[in-house]
Structure formats: structure tokens, C-alpha cells
Design a protein around this motif. Sequence first.
Motif, PDB file in Angstrom:
ATOM      1  N   UNK A 700      25.488  50.404 -65.529  1.00 60.98           N
ATOM      2  CA  UNK A 700      24.277  50.101 -65.394  1.00 60.98           C
ATOM      3  C   UNK A 700      23.051  50.387 -66.796  1.00 60.98           C
ATOM      4  N   UNK A 701      22.390  49.567 -66.889  1.00 62.87           N
ATOM      5  CA  UNK A 701      21.335  49.588 -68.238  1.00 62.87           C
ATOM      6  C   UNK A 701      20.306  50.381 -67.808  1.00 62.87           C
ATOM      7  N   UNK A 702      19.737  51.209 -66.793  1.00 63.36           N
ATOM      8  CA  UNK A 702      18.763  52.571 -66.861  1.00 63.36           C
ATOM      9  C   UNK A 702      19.121  52.726 -65.348  1.00 63.36           C
ATOM     10  N   UNK A 703      18.968  53.983 -64.901  1.00 64.88           N
ATOM     11  CA  UNK A 703      19.007  54.887 -63.931  1.00 64.88           C
ATOM     12  C   UNK A 703      17.089  55.166 -63.425  1.00 64.88           C
ATOM     13  N   UNK A 704      17.363  54.975 -62.510  1.00 64.71           N
ATOM     14  CA  UNK A 704      15.862  54.389 -61.708  1.00 64.71           C
ATOM     15  C   UNK A 704      15.241  55.977 -61.332  1.00 64.71           C
ATOM     16  N   UNK A 705      13.931  56.246 -61.687  1.00 60.97           N
ATOM     17  CA  UNK A 705      13.358  57.444 -61.979  1.00 60.97           C
ATOM     18  C   UNK A 705      11.918  57.495 -61.353  1.00 60.97           C
ATOM     19  N   UNK A 706      11.903  58.957 -60.861  1.00 56.44           N
ATOM     20  CA  UNK A 706      10.225  59.024 -60.885  1.00 56.44           C
ATOM     21  C   UNK A 706       9.558  59.327 -61.362  1.00 56.44           C
ATOM     22  N   UNK A 707       8.126  59.098 -61.840  1.00 56.07           N
ATOM     23  CA  UNK A 707       6.661  59.539 -62.354  1.00 56.07           C
ATOM     24  C   UNK A 707       6.698  60.422 -63.450  1.00 56.07           C
ATOM     25  N   UNK A 708       7.606  61.376 -62.763  1.00 59.93           N
ATOM     26  CA  UNK A 708       8.038  62.942 -63.616  1.00 59.93           C
ATOM     27  C   UNK A 708       9.606  62.722 -64.629  1.00 59.93           C
ATOM     28  N   UNK A 709       9.647  61.293 -63.885  1.00 67.18           N
ATOM     29  CA  UNK A 709      11.342  61.555 -64.665  1.00 67.18           C
ATOM     30  C   UNK A 709      12.114  61.835 -64.114  1.00 67.18           C
ATOM     31  N   UNK A 710      12.643  62.388 -62.756  1.00 69.96           N
ATOM     32  CA  UNK A 710      13.470  62.872 -62.194  1.00 69.96           C
ATOM     33  C   UNK A 710      14.468  61.940 -61.819  1.00 69.96           C
ATOM     34  N   UNK A 711      15.589  61.954 -62.155  1.00 74.39           N
ATOM     35  CA  UNK A 711      16.582  61.056 -61.530  1.00 74.39           C
ATOM     36  C   UNK A 711      16.295  61.089 -59.922  1.00 74.39           C
ATOM     37  N   UNK A 712      16.252  59.460 -59.661  1.00 72.11           N
ATOM     38  CA  UNK A 712      16.384  59.133 -58.197  1.00 72.11           C
ATOM     39  C   UNK A 712      17.658  58.507 -58.131  1.00 72.11           C
ATOM     40  N   UNK A 713      18.690  59.639 -57.806  1.00 72.92           N
ATOM     41  CA  UNK A 713      20.153  59.327 -56.836  1.00 72.92           C
ATOM     42  C   UNK A 713      20.222  58.629 -55.629  1.00 72.92           C
ATOM     43  N   UNK A 714      18.850  58.781 -54.717  1.00 75.06           N
ATOM     44  CA  UNK A 714      18.928  58.709 -53.839  1.00 75.06           C
ATOM     45  C   UNK A 714      19.266  57.368 -53.704  1.00 75.06           C
ATOM     46  N   UNK A 715      18.507  56.447 -54.728  1.00 73.28           N
ATOM     47  CA  UNK A 715      18.552  54.972 -54.663  1.00 73.28           C
ATOM     48  C   UNK A 715      19.069  54.750 -55.017  1.00 73.28           C
ATOM     49  N   UNK A 716      19.715  55.402 -55.627  1.00 69.56           N
ATOM     50  CA  UNK A 716      20.804  55.079 -56.245  1.00 69.56           C
ATOM     51  C   UNK A 716      22.593  54.787 -55.478  1.00 69.56           C
ATOM     52  N   UNK A 717      22.256  55.363 -54.499  1.00 69.11           N
ATOM     53  CA  UNK A 717      23.006  56.049 -53.260  1.00 69.11           C
ATOM     54  C   UNK A 717      23.062  54.908 -52.483  1.00 69.11           C
ATOM     55  N   UNK A 718      21.542  54.800 -51.861  1.00 70.94           N
ATOM     56  CA  UNK A 718      21.472  53.510 -50.939  1.00 70.94           C
ATOM     57  C   UNK A 718      21.920  51.746 -51.628  1.00 70.94           C
ATOM     58  N   UNK A 719      21.514  52.021 -53.144  1.00 69.14           N
ATOM     59  CA  UNK A 719      22.732  50.672 -53.347  1.00 69.14           C
ATOM     60  C   UNK A 719      23.900  50.630 -53.297  1.00 69.14           C
ATOM     61  N   UNK A 720      24.376  52.207 -53.586  1.00 69.36           N
ATOM     62  CA  UNK A 720      26.057  51.556 -53.707  1.00 69.36           C
ATOM     63  C   UNK A 720      26.540  51.684 -51.753  1.00 69.36           C
ATOM     64  N   UNK A 721      25.653  52.328 -50.884  1.00 70.43           N
ATOM     65  CA  UNK A 721      26.038  51.771 -49.690  1.00 70.43           C
ATOM     66  C   UNK A 721      26.029  50.361 -49.383  1.00 70.43           C
ATOM     67  N   UNK A 722      24.803  50.132 -49.491  1.00 68.90           N
ATOM     68  CA  UNK A 722      24.624  48.768 -49.464  1.00 68.90           C
ATOM     69  C   UNK A 722      25.902  48.122 -49.941  1.00 68.90           C
ATOM     70  N   UNK A 723      26.283  48.452 -51.328  1.00 69.41           N
ATOM     71  CA  UNK A 723      27.881  47.512 -51.762  1.00 69.41           C
ATOM     72  C   UNK A 723      28.420  47.146 -50.766  1.00 69.41           C
ATOM     73  N   UNK A 724      28.972  48.643 -51.074  1.00 65.62           N
ATOM     74  CA  UNK A 724      30.535  48.533 -49.679  1.00 65.62           C
ATOM     75  C   UNK A 724      30.053  48.273 -48.150  1.00 65.62           C
TER      76      UNK A 724
END
Length: 730
Positions: A700-724
Amino acid sequence: MMETKKSITEVGVDDIIKAGLSVEEEAKEFYRILKETIGEAKGLDPREVWRKVVDNRVLKPWHPHGVHQLVYYSVYSHWDSSTKGPPLYWFPSLHESRRANLGRVMEIHGPKLLGTEYKDPIKSFSLFQKFSVEHPEAYWSIVLKELSVVFHEPPKCILDTTDKSKPGGTWLPGSVLNIAECCLQPASHPSKKEDDVAIVWRDEMDESVLHHLKLKEFREQVMLVANALDTTFTKGDAIAIDMPMTVNAVIIYLAIVLAGFVVVSIADSFAAKEIATRLRVSNAKGIFTQDFILRGGRKFPLYSRVVEANSCKAIVIPVIGNDVGLQLRNQDQTWIDFLSSVNHLPRPNYYSPVYQPVDSLTNILFSSGTTGDPKAIGWTHLSPIRCSHDGWAHVDIQEGDVYCWPTNLGWVMGPILLYSTFLCGATLALFHGSPLSRGFGKFVQDAGVTVLGTVPSIVKAWKSTNCMEGLDWTKLKSFCSTGEASNVDDDLWLSSRAYYKPIIECCGGTELASSYIQGCPLQPQAFGAFSTASMTTGFVILDENGVSYPDDMPCVGEVGLSPLLMGASDRLLNADHDKVYFKGMPMYKGMQLRRHGDIIKRTVGGYFVVQGRADDTMNLGGIKTSSVEIERVCDRAEESIMETAAISVAPVDGGPELLVIFVVLKKGFDGEPDKLKMKFSKAIQNNLNPLFKVSFVKIVPEFPRTASNKLLRRVLRDQMKHELSVRSKI
């Protein structure tokens, strides 16, 4: 998984032939018996139809799995789980329920404790579970007499909640005992005699021989090792065990506890770095290990990994014969030399146990957190009481049972199995070899195993390889499953091996020394679901604002546990216990809830299904690990990588979680997902655990992050669930 839209009344001989009963006469006879059984259940709802099919033993363990699928899925073809709850496959009888440990106790004490509301063990179970949460003192005073727990000095009371700095209370204050001694001594209730078989085992390389160790011999061997420990170590030392769960490993474990030392649990699958971390965190002064691990006739190095990890003293047991198969370091010792250190004693097979306050440390276990280093969790003499109670109440381990569960003392299931067996008066069954082999299944048959524990990955392997074909597992009265999410069709296959005996699902944690949700032999069971909170465990399901849902409402949310749990941790060796388990959790009925981290779903009908983790800890093949640990390894696997994010997702049709690595590449670099997948898998297996494997790589080009730059793994997880989900519909 086989799907059928036909109802059971529409199934014909052709369907049965297609499902695997290929001899026409056999298919016709099966059809006749099936129709007769359905006729008896005419007009009944699908649960009663299935109950009739099971009670009449229409389906046999040797029938092809396709036939089992055809009948089960046809019976429930028009079942709506959203309005009726999960389909049920096992139902307790009143006769069986009264013979179960918990049912027997309910029949004796229920009328007095619950008054006129008490009916019988099945109808009154939920009421009794609630009573055990609200009146733990009354409940535990009964149950402690049911286990082989003998106090050197009795407790002043069951629970003291006066110290407000201890949210979990003080359990059995003032009591002194040695829990290892409780495992080793004969007892009248549950009945344990000197010549009863304590352990039955078999070596993978010799399928014709079953070995038996009687209680008296077992105790003497533990005491011999305890004496040898005293010649080598200083009281209170932490001593590691890193080896398969063999008879010697069990003897060593109990000897360490009996002699007042502390066991450090390390799984035999770990890479050298992981072993080193655990030895460092626990400050271990020594380690018991093997020269090699033997699997399928092949030798895999173990001692060399221990040497690479640390310089503390290693005591090395040969995997074959009496001689270790390699050169040892100067500070290390062979098993035979270690044992010979007590030859001068007049009674080397006798040892006076070290009695300790009940909250003394006995075992350091590890559970991966989200910060890299695994959490070092201390078990006390209380923890085994708690976990053996779960075996007594929920798994219904009784004297005369033969209990088998392929595991390791490095995982929490190892000590749970050991204590649940011996404190409930049963026999421990150990197979020295791979649980994936037919040899293991033959051992289950030959040893007369009555309770078989599993993890879903193992069941999936048995089913896919068909390696257990033709074996007789009908002595089994129940199965257990833990470690990861179960797949319904795999469970259908497993239960069918023993005429549809129940699979008791267990979900808990190392830090709880128990399960917080489980199956129960006093309730109907559904595949891949939990039927109740465990006895004495109170919990709520929280919405996104931390507000609890009503107890009878179907919902999905994070679990909040009542803090009053006997045996649950009250300390971490390398982290702030309060911060990890309590900080930020809401109050409920005047108590701060304890964090566990699971997201669970409560269904219609009150069953529970685990939906994943609230934090970024993941569960791979029954082993909890953190995203951070995996990302550290993957970030270094290839120079083109800027950063990685590791997540896990459950397959659409259920089953063990899949590991997915998202990758952001450095500018100017191209990457191929398949090549990266191979590199990541190799790096993870070399540096973390050889059992982990990468299922997908996404660039992927970049990761989703919070305003304080924390990685939002939850968003990636939801994307993958949708794809599966989309893939499964194509």
C-alpha cells in the motif's frame, strides 16, 4: 464446508451415495434408518430432529464425513441463527447431568442454597452460576473439598476484600500449602491410591508399547529430582523448562514447585532470541532442556538453541537412551549426572515439601503484549486451584478419567493440564511425538483416553489428512478446544469421531489461570460457541462508550471482567499490572472492571462467540503474539521496506486467524507480494516462531494513522475482512 439447501425430509438415496456411501445397498439401508428416525421426530423443531439422529446413533464414526455433513446441514438447512441462536448439536440428559461433578454438587447443595427455585442440574444451572458469582465464599467452601487440595495451615476465610489496594481481593488468606504435594499424595476424595496409574505414555518410535507410571513411583521420582535441585540451586531460584511435554518434563515441573523454586515456562518451538528474552526477564539461574526434539524419526536441535540464547546452567536430557548426543559446555550437566548428585543421601526418593503462603510464586509464564517484550505473569499456589476447578466443573474431569491434551509447559495449557489431571484424581496421557500423526490417534485409542483436548489447527490437520481413519475413539466422553476460534465443520468432524460427544470450548488467559467463558456438560452445546460464563466469573459486554449492555441482550463488544477472580494475576514481573489490566476500565456495581481484551458476541439464546482482540495482540495457531513483535522482524527482512503493519483476520467461514502483512515500500522500489511473503515467513520463523506463517502480503502507498500518528491497524483489519468477504462470494 458442505452447504445444502435441501431439508432433511428431501434428502434421498442419491444424495447419500453422492455424499460418500457409494455402495447402493448400504446407502438404502442408511436412508431407511434415517427416515424412520425422522418419522419419530415428525413435527419437532430441527434441534429435536438432530437430537433423535444422535440418540439413535444413525451416524457412525466410520461413515464418510460427507454423510455427516449432509445430515447435519440438512437438518438445520432453514435455521435462522439471528432469531433462534446457534444450532445445537449436543444435549445433556438428566441422568448424565446428575453424575457430572457439578451436577452432583448441585443436587446435594442446590435446595439449601437456592431454596424452592432449585429444580435440577440442567434447569437450575444458570441460577447456580449466578449464585457462584454473588456468593464466592459459599461456592468455594464446597468445591475446595472436591479437589485434592490439602492445606498445611488452613485459610482464615475464603475471600478478604478489606484491602482496597487489591481490586481482586485476597483469596484464602493465612493458608499455607504446597500445591505440588497435593498432586502427588494419595487421597480419599477424589480417590487416588498408591498403585493408581498417574501417567500413561507412549514414544512415537514404538507404537506397540504403552508405559505406565503409578502414583507411588511418580512421587518418588519427583522427590528424587527435588533433592537433586537442592544440591544445585538456591531456594527461590527461577529454573526454566524448555523441552517437549514428556514424563520427565512433568516430573521436573512438580519437583521445582515441591522444592520451593519457581518454574520458568518456555515453549520448545521458540527461536534462540525468544528463549533469551524469557531467561533474561525471569532472571533464571538454570534451564532443563533436551539435546534434540524427535518428530517423525527426524532430530531437530534444541540444546543448541538454548546455548545460543544464554549462558546459565543447562541440565540436558537425552531424547534417546542415556547419553546426550552432543558435546556440552563446561557449566552444563547431563541428566544422569544431575540425578547422581543425590546418591549419597540415605533416602534420595523422599523429600519434605517446602510449604509456602498461598500467594507465593510457583511459575513464571509469558503472554505476548503489544509492547514487544512478552508479559511475565506470576502464578502462585492459588492459580492451580483455579484452573483445576475449571477442569472439575466444566470439563468434568473425574477419578478414572484419562486426560490427554497435546501441549507444552511453555504455554498456559501445559500447567493447566497437569494440575487439572492430578487435583481431580485422573490419569495424565502423554504422547512423545507429533500430535498430527496417526500414531497420536492410535495412542488416544490404545490408552483409553476419555477426555481429549485440542486446538483447532490440529483438528483441521486431522480432518484434511484423514489420518485418523479407522481408529476407535468411542471411549471418549468429551473433547475440549482452546487457543483460537473453532471452525464449525471441523468441530462437526471431531465430535462425530465419538458419536457426537460434546466439545467443551474454553477461552481465558494465562493471567486468569482459567477460562472466563466455557462450555458446560449441564447445558446444550453449539459448535464453535461458548455456552456460559465460567463458574464464579462475572463479566459484562461493553459498548464503544464503556457502558455495559443488559445481561440478556444479544450484542457485540469488549469484555469487562469482574475483578474478584480466584487465581487471577495480581502482579507482572516486567510491567505495571494495574496499568495493563485496570487503568481506563469503567466501574460496574461499585467495582472497577478488569481488562481482558477480547471482543465477544452474545447471541440470541445466550451463547458467546469470540470476535477477536480489542488491542493489537493476535492469535496465530493458538499462540498469542503482538503486531509489534512481527513488524520488528518484517521491517528488517528486505531493504526495500519502509515499514510494515501486521494484522490477523478470521476466515469468512471461521477457523484459525490468518496473518496479513501490509507493506509501505521506500521510494523508487518495486515489490512483488509473493516474494515478500516468502521472505517475511522465513524471517518470522527464524526469529520468532517456526509455527507462524504469512497468509497474505498487501503493498500500500501509506498506512492510516490517528492525528497523533498512531497506526490504525483496526482500519487495515476492516479492509482485509471486506476483501475476504468479497472473495468468498465470487
